[in-house]
Scaffold this active site. Structure first.
Site, PDB file in Angstrom:
ATOM      1  N   GLY A  86       0.829  -1.202   0.000  1.00 47.28           N
ATOM      2  CA  GLY A  86       0.000   0.000   0.000  1.00 47.28           C
ATOM      3  C   GLY A  86       0.861   1.249   0.000  1.00 47.28           C
ATOM      4  O   GLY A  86       1.951   1.282  -0.580  1.00 47.28           O
ATOM      5  N   SER A 117       5.491  -5.645  -1.410  1.00 50.72           N
ATOM      6  CA  SER A 117       5.769  -4.220  -1.505  1.00 50.72           C
ATOM      7  C   SER A 117       6.074  -3.623  -0.120  1.00 50.72           C
ATOM      8  O   SER A 117       6.973  -4.086   0.570  1.00 50.72           O
ATOM      9  CB  SER A 117       4.568  -3.528  -2.169  1.00 50.72           C
ATOM     10  N   MET A 118       5.331  -2.612   0.310  1.00 51.41           N
ATOM     11  CA  MET A 118       5.589  -1.961   1.583  1.00 51.41           C
ATOM     12  C   MET A 118       5.486  -2.941   2.750  1.00 51.41           C
ATOM     13  O   MET A 118       6.210  -2.810   3.747  1.00 51.41           O
ATOM     14  CB  MET A 118       4.594  -0.810   1.782  1.00 51.41           C
ATOM     15  N   HIS A 142       9.652  -4.708  -4.535  1.00 52.84           N
ATOM     16  CA  HIS A 142       9.788  -3.965  -5.783  1.00 52.84           C
ATOM     17  C   HIS A 142       9.983  -2.491  -5.473  1.00 52.84           C
ATOM     18  O   HIS A 142       9.883  -2.067  -4.328  1.00 52.84           O
ATOM     19  CB  HIS A 142       8.603  -4.204  -6.733  1.00 52.84           C
ATOM     20  N   ASP A 192       9.091  -6.911 -10.011  1.00 50.59           N
ATOM     21  CA  ASP A 192       8.456  -7.637  -8.912  1.00 50.59           C
ATOM     22  C   ASP A 192       9.273  -8.896  -8.629  1.00 50.59           C
ATOM     23  O   ASP A 192       9.353  -9.807  -9.461  1.00 50.59           O
ATOM     24  CB  ASP A 192       7.025  -8.024  -9.279  1.00 50.59           C
TER      25      ASP A 192
END
Length: 224
Positions: A86, A117-118, A142, A192
């Site tokens: 997010g 991700s985060m 990523h 990714d």
């Protein structure tokens, strides 16, 4: 039909009563109350990042961590993560709070499901040797990205520079936390990069694969 959020019994201990107060077992049972399972777990330092990281989730997690730290700065906190990632900025708020409360207590991070991700940065942000993943968990790293930028050219340039700054900060955190060389992180976040739990351990994002749920040494009762 959904069952909703489970309710569990919150029992008051003897310490919750005045020493001079005379009470019987029936009265004590009447004083017990039912709370939702997340509230009960929060009271024991067990927090969940189980959705997309946005302002609401970030504020909930940060406020819970700060409250627990205020009540008992030495109490370990356990952050369970199952998130697609997010907002970087809201996520970094959680990340910095984890750093803050780690001054006197350990912040354990546990991935169940996925940390993308985060969320993967929050996973690696736990205290070293206290970062775990379940056997079938998946991790993905990523580079920072935005779904859409609509702006005039000058503003667009500022947005691009801001993203570059975020990217540098995130790379630095991954390098420090994983022990990987700078060139490896720079290469891998260009796309990714998915990892199994075992691969994430080899990469340095987690320290342990949880084959058996660890024993969490909670107090029998927790005074609000």
């Amino acid at each position: 039909m959904p069952i909703g959020v489970p309710q569990v019994l919150y029992e008051f201990s003897d310490d919750d009563y005045d020493d001079d107060y005379d009470y019987d077992a029936e009265e004590e049972d009447e004083d017990d109350e039912w709370v939702d399972v997340y509230t009960r777990l929060y009271q024991e330092g067990v927090l969940f990042i189980a959705d997309e990281i946005d302002s609401e989730l970030s504020n909930e997690i940060i406020s819970a961590m700060l409250y627990l730290n205020m009540v008992d700065p030495t109490q370990d906190q356990y952050v369970f993560i199952n998130s697609p990632g997010g907002s970087i900025l809201y996520g970094m708020g959680i990340y910095d709070t984890m750093e803050f409360v780690s001054a006197d207590a350990d912040v354990h991070t546990i991935c169940f499901g996925v940390a993308r991700s985060m969320a993967s940065l929050l996973l690696v942000g736990g205290v070293e040797n206290k970062r775990m993943a379940f056997p079938h968990a998946r991790v993905m790293i990523h580079q920072p990205a935005v779904s859409r930028i609509v702006a005039r050219s000058k503003r667009l340039l500022r947005e691009v520079e801001f993203l570059k700054s975020l990217k540098r900060d995130i790379i630095a955190e991954y390098v420090e936390r994983t022990g990987q060389p700078l060139w490896v992180i720079e290469r891998d976040i260009e796309r990714d990069h998915f990892m199994s739990a075992r691969e994430a351990k080899g990469y340095g994002i987690v320290d342990e694969i949880v084959d058996e749920f660890p024993t969490l040494e909670f107090d029998e009762f927790y005074e609000i």
